[in-house]
Design a protein around this motif. Structure first.
Motif, PDB file in Angstrom:
ATOM      1  N   ILE A 226      -0.676   4.623  -0.636  1.00  0.00           N
ATOM      2  CA  ILE A 226       0.530   5.378  -0.341  1.00  0.00           C
ATOM      3  C   ILE A 226       1.679   4.825  -1.179  1.00  0.00           C
ATOM      4  O   ILE A 226       1.771   3.610  -1.394  1.00  0.00           O
ATOM      5  CB  ILE A 226       0.877   5.324   1.163  1.00  0.00           C
ATOM      6  CG1 ILE A 226       2.103   6.202   1.461  1.00  0.00           C
ATOM      7  CG2 ILE A 226       1.083   3.889   1.644  1.00  0.00           C
ATOM      8  CD1 ILE A 226       2.342   6.418   2.949  1.00  0.00           C
ATOM      9  N   GLU A 227       2.524   5.722  -1.679  1.00  0.00           N
ATOM     10  CA  GLU A 227       3.705   5.289  -2.415  1.00  0.00           C
ATOM     11  C   GLU A 227       4.808   6.339  -2.303  1.00  0.00           C
ATOM     12  O   GLU A 227       4.552   7.490  -1.939  1.00  0.00           O
ATOM     13  CB  GLU A 227       3.386   4.999  -3.879  1.00  0.00           C
ATOM     14  CG  GLU A 227       3.022   6.198  -4.717  1.00  0.00           C
ATOM     15  CD  GLU A 227       2.758   5.789  -6.165  1.00  0.00           C
ATOM     16  OE1 GLU A 227       2.317   4.652  -6.411  1.00  0.00           O
ATOM     17  OE2 GLU A 227       3.001   6.632  -7.043  1.00  0.00           O
ATOM     18  N   TYR A 228       6.040   5.907  -2.607  1.00  0.00           N
ATOM     19  CA  TYR A 228       7.224   6.758  -2.539  1.00  0.00           C
ATOM     20  C   TYR A 228       7.242   7.557  -1.236  1.00  0.00           C
ATOM     21  O   TYR A 228       7.341   8.778  -1.218  1.00  0.00           O
ATOM     22  CB  TYR A 228       7.283   7.704  -3.740  1.00  0.00           C
ATOM     23  CG  TYR A 228       8.628   8.393  -3.890  1.00  0.00           C
ATOM     24  CD1 TYR A 228       9.784   7.666  -4.157  1.00  0.00           C
ATOM     25  CD2 TYR A 228       8.729   9.771  -3.749  1.00  0.00           C
ATOM     26  CE1 TYR A 228      11.012   8.301  -4.283  1.00  0.00           C
ATOM     27  CE2 TYR A 228       9.953  10.415  -3.874  1.00  0.00           C
ATOM     28  CZ  TYR A 228      11.091   9.682  -4.135  1.00  0.00           C
ATOM     29  OH  TYR A 228      12.313  10.316  -4.254  1.00  0.00           O
ATOM     30  N   SER A 229       7.147   6.841  -0.124  1.00  0.00           N
ATOM     31  CA  SER A 229       7.048   7.494   1.178  1.00  0.00           C
ATOM     32  C   SER A 229       7.741   6.680   2.259  1.00  0.00           C
ATOM     33  O   SER A 229       8.054   5.501   2.069  1.00  0.00           O
ATOM     34  CB  SER A 229       5.570   7.700   1.566  1.00  0.00           C
ATOM     35  OG  SER A 229       4.918   8.587   0.677  1.00  0.00           O
ATOM     36  N   ILE A 230       7.958   7.330   3.387  1.00  0.00           N
ATOM     37  CA  ILE A 230       8.490   6.684   4.586  1.00  0.00           C
ATOM     38  C   ILE A 230       7.474   6.874   5.696  1.00  0.00           C
ATOM     39  O   ILE A 230       7.067   8.002   5.992  1.00  0.00           O
ATOM     40  CB  ILE A 230       9.840   7.297   5.001  1.00  0.00           C
ATOM     41  CG1 ILE A 230      10.884   7.115   3.890  1.00  0.00           C
ATOM     42  CG2 ILE A 230      10.335   6.681   6.305  1.00  0.00           C
ATOM     43  CD1 ILE A 230      12.199   7.844   4.155  1.00  0.00           C
TER      44      ILE A 230
ATOM     45  N   GLY B 224       2.533   1.413  -2.758  1.00  0.00           N
ATOM     46  CA  GLY B 224       3.225   1.533  -4.034  1.00  0.00           C
ATOM     47  C   GLY B 224       4.729   1.458  -3.908  1.00  0.00           C
ATOM     48  O   GLY B 224       5.288   1.313  -2.813  1.00  0.00           O
ATOM     49  N   PRO B 225       5.433   1.542  -5.044  1.00  0.00           N
ATOM     50  CA  PRO B 225       6.890   1.406  -5.068  1.00  0.00           C
ATOM     51  C   PRO B 225       7.603   2.443  -4.206  1.00  0.00           C
ATOM     52  O   PRO B 225       7.109   3.548  -4.000  1.00  0.00           O
ATOM     53  CB  PRO B 225       7.230   1.604  -6.545  1.00  0.00           C
ATOM     54  CG  PRO B 225       5.968   1.287  -7.289  1.00  0.00           C
ATOM     55  CD  PRO B 225       4.860   1.731  -6.392  1.00  0.00           C
ATOM     56  N   PHE B 226       8.772   2.032  -3.704  1.00  0.00           N
ATOM     57  CA  PHE B 226       9.671   2.893  -2.937  1.00  0.00           C
ATOM     58  C   PHE B 226       9.024   3.413  -1.655  1.00  0.00           C
ATOM     59  O   PHE B 226       9.165   4.580  -1.296  1.00  0.00           O
ATOM     60  CB  PHE B 226      10.177   4.051  -3.811  1.00  0.00           C
ATOM     61  CG  PHE B 226      10.773   3.585  -5.099  1.00  0.00           C
ATOM     62  CD1 PHE B 226      11.891   2.768  -5.100  1.00  0.00           C
ATOM     63  CD2 PHE B 226      10.211   3.936  -6.313  1.00  0.00           C
ATOM     64  CE1 PHE B 226      12.446   2.326  -6.307  1.00  0.00           C
ATOM     65  CE2 PHE B 226      10.756   3.494  -7.505  1.00  0.00           C
ATOM     66  CZ  PHE B 226      11.875   2.679  -7.510  1.00  0.00           C
ATOM     67  N   THR B 227       8.320   2.504  -0.997  1.00  0.00           N
ATOM     68  CA  THR B 227       7.680   2.838   0.271  1.00  0.00           C
ATOM     69  C   THR B 227       8.235   1.948   1.370  1.00  0.00           C
ATOM     70  O   THR B 227       8.343   0.733   1.198  1.00  0.00           O
ATOM     71  CB  THR B 227       6.156   2.659   0.189  1.00  0.00           C
ATOM     72  OG1 THR B 227       5.645   3.491  -0.864  1.00  0.00           O
ATOM     73  CG2 THR B 227       5.489   3.044   1.491  1.00  0.00           C
ATOM     74  N   ALA B 228       8.592   2.562   2.496  1.00  0.00           N
ATOM     75  CA  ALA B 228       9.053   1.829   3.674  1.00  0.00           C
ATOM     76  C   ALA B 228       8.101   2.116   4.819  1.00  0.00           C
ATOM     77  O   ALA B 228       7.963   3.266   5.248  1.00  0.00           O
ATOM     78  CB  ALA B 228      10.472   2.237   4.052  1.00  0.00           C
ATOM     79  N   VAL B 229       7.422   1.063   5.281  1.00  0.00           N
ATOM     80  CA  VAL B 229       6.496   1.180   6.404  1.00  0.00           C
ATOM     81  C   VAL B 229       7.152   0.518   7.608  1.00  0.00           C
ATOM     82  O   VAL B 229       7.501  -0.666   7.555  1.00  0.00           O
ATOM     83  CB  VAL B 229       5.148   0.514   6.085  1.00  0.00           C
ATOM     84  CG1 VAL B 229       4.179   0.690   7.256  1.00  0.00           C
ATOM     85  CG2 VAL B 229       4.549   1.090   4.800  1.00  0.00           C
TER      86      VAL B 229
ATOM     87  N   ALA C 175       5.233  10.796  -1.761  1.00  0.00           N
ATOM     88  CA  ALA C 175       6.382  11.661  -1.472  1.00  0.00           C
ATOM     89  C   ALA C 175       6.269  12.285  -0.083  1.00  0.00           C
ATOM     90  O   ALA C 175       6.471  13.481   0.102  1.00  0.00           O
ATOM     91  CB  ALA C 175       6.508  12.741  -2.538  1.00  0.00           C
ATOM     92  N   SER C 176       5.966  11.451   0.905  1.00  0.00           N
ATOM     93  CA  SER C 176       5.711  11.936   2.265  1.00  0.00           C
ATOM     94  C   SER C 176       6.582  11.237   3.294  1.00  0.00           C
ATOM     95  O   SER C 176       6.974  10.084   3.118  1.00  0.00           O
ATOM     96  CB  SER C 176       4.228  11.723   2.628  1.00  0.00           C
ATOM     97  OG  SER C 176       3.390  12.449   1.746  1.00  0.00           O
ATOM     98  N   LEU C 177       6.871  11.949   4.366  1.00  0.00           N
ATOM     99  CA  LEU C 177       7.541  11.396   5.537  1.00  0.00           C
ATOM    100  C   LEU C 177       6.580  11.550   6.697  1.00  0.00           C
ATOM    101  O   LEU C 177       6.277  12.666   7.126  1.00  0.00           O
ATOM    102  CB  LEU C 177       8.854  12.141   5.810  1.00  0.00           C
ATOM    103  CG  LEU C 177       9.616  11.785   7.088  1.00  0.00           C
ATOM    104  CD1 LEU C 177       9.960  10.298   7.123  1.00  0.00           C
ATOM    105  CD2 LEU C 177      10.880  12.626   7.201  1.00  0.00           C
ATOM    106  N   ILE C 178       6.074  10.416   7.187  1.00  0.00           N
ATOM    107  CA  ILE C 178       5.036  10.417   8.225  1.00  0.00           C
ATOM    108  C   ILE C 178       5.659   9.961   9.532  1.00  0.00           C
ATOM    109  O   ILE C 178       6.228   8.879   9.615  1.00  0.00           O
ATOM    110  CB  ILE C 178       3.864   9.514   7.812  1.00  0.00           C
ATOM    111  CG1 ILE C 178       3.224  10.073   6.527  1.00  0.00           C
ATOM    112  CG2 ILE C 178       2.838   9.403   8.928  1.00  0.00           C
ATOM    113  CD1 ILE C 178       2.161   9.199   5.934  1.00  0.00           C
TER     114      ILE C 178
END
Length: 355
Positions: A303-307, A287-292, A322-325
């Protein structure tokens, strides 16, 4: 003019991520936060940069090297204990010499860079210029009190009862006059030499201390919430590019950057989003605002809005947001029977579980 970049903090608010990685190297839109600051310094026409490092110094050195990739000449300055921002200026005296300098906190993020600020400082050359911005929670920052003429009359570090909502931004500009100030002050109750105390020392002696209130975007990326917000802000400006492999069953919506070597199969990606090199996305929703980051595996998951940091894996998970993995983390569903959660968590972890 030189730059002094502070990269010695331990990043306690980003634990457990920072148990194994420098907080300044946690990526935003797949690029370490520190790199944005170094690029801003280079764009301001500054070449000589001193980077103050602590216990994560070797990791910072490995990432930045000699600075030539940024057009910079980097000198590393070891700070053996986190004794405050003014202490960093104190131990950098030999590097700084009698030059003007900009001090930039390595985990801070200023949209638009600092070139106009540096140009203005060079032209006007006050003895110090501090940057301020309005914040909803000033007690978490150094706070400035302004007089009727708009000049700074007092600074206080993390006050319980702030006298204004103007927080110190992690960018300062100084002439060599600041060296007298950092030698004159004493450690605070926190046991640190505070840069706010050094600037206050200059104000009390009627030195030429000026301020600029910035209305643009600034964040101290010291916690997960702010990291995700900075990631969102950077991804807002991402340019769409598909350099990896995307099959016909995949739907790409909006501004999505898929880096070379990445492979996407039967998935839906809604931008703005970035997919790193070597990552494989299969039957998943991003989803939007996700950096993999690079070399991740996301299969049958949402997954969305996460790093997501390098080498992480998500399989059969609904839904993560809303997670930082962290690096090389494995996320899978819990067994349905018995209905229990099995957790292996490091110190200071935070977990939310749907019951």
């Amino acid at each position: 003019m030189k730059a002094l970049v502070l990269s010695g903090g331990s990043g306690t608010r980003l634990r457990p991520i920072t148990y194994t990685s420098a907080k300044q190297l946690v990526p935003v839109a797949n690029k370490p936060v520190l790199f944005y600051g170094l690029e801003a310094i280079a764009e301001a026409g500054i070449v000589e940069v001193g980077i103050v490092v602590g216990e994560t110094g070797e990791e910072i050195r490995a990432a930045v090297d000699d600075g030539s990739r940024f057009g910079l000449k980097v000198t590393y300055i070891q700070q053996h204990a986190p004794l405050g921002l003014a202490h960093a200026v104190l131990i950098a005296r030999d590097f700084l010499g009698d030059d003007d300098f900009v001090m930039y906190l390595g985990d801070n993020f200023v949209v638009g860079g600092i070139a106009p600020l540096v140009d203005g400082f060079r032209a006007e050359r006050p003895e110090a210029r501090i940057l301020l911005t309005k914040v909803p929670n000033p007690s978490c920052f150094g706070v400035a009190e302004l007089g009727a003429d708009g000049q700074v009359v007092a600074l206080e570090e993390k006050p319980q009862r702030p006298k204004s909502d103007l927080a110190l931004v992690g960018v300062f500009l100084f002439t060599p006059a600041v060296h007298e100030a950092v030698r004159a002050i004493s450690p605070s109750d926190r046991g640190e030499l505070e840069i706010s105390d050094a600037v206050q020392w200059m104000i009390d002696r009627r030195r030429d201390v000026r301020c600029t209130i910035i209305s643009g975007y600034w964040k101290d990326t010291g916690n997960v919430t702010d990291m995700l917000e900075v990631n969102r802000s950077v991804l807002e400006r991402v340019e769409a590019a598909v350099d990896g492999t995307v099959d016909e069953e995949t739907e790409i919506i909006g501004r999505v950057r898929i880096e070379a070597g990445a492979r996407v199969h039967g998935s839906r990606i809604v931008g703005p989003a970035v997919i790193g090199a070597g990552t494989v996305i299969t039957d998943a929703y991003i989803g939007p605002f996700t950096a993999v980051a690079e070399d991740c595996r996301i299969t049958d998951s949402e997954i969305e809005y996460s790093i997501v940091l390098a080498g992480a894996s998500l399989t059969g998970v609904r839904r993560v947001e809303a997670s930082l993995i962290g690096r090389h983390v494995t996320v899978t569903p819990a067994p349905r029977k018995p209905a229990a959660h099995r957790l292996i968590l490091g110190d200071h972890s935070k977990v939310q579980i749907s019951s």
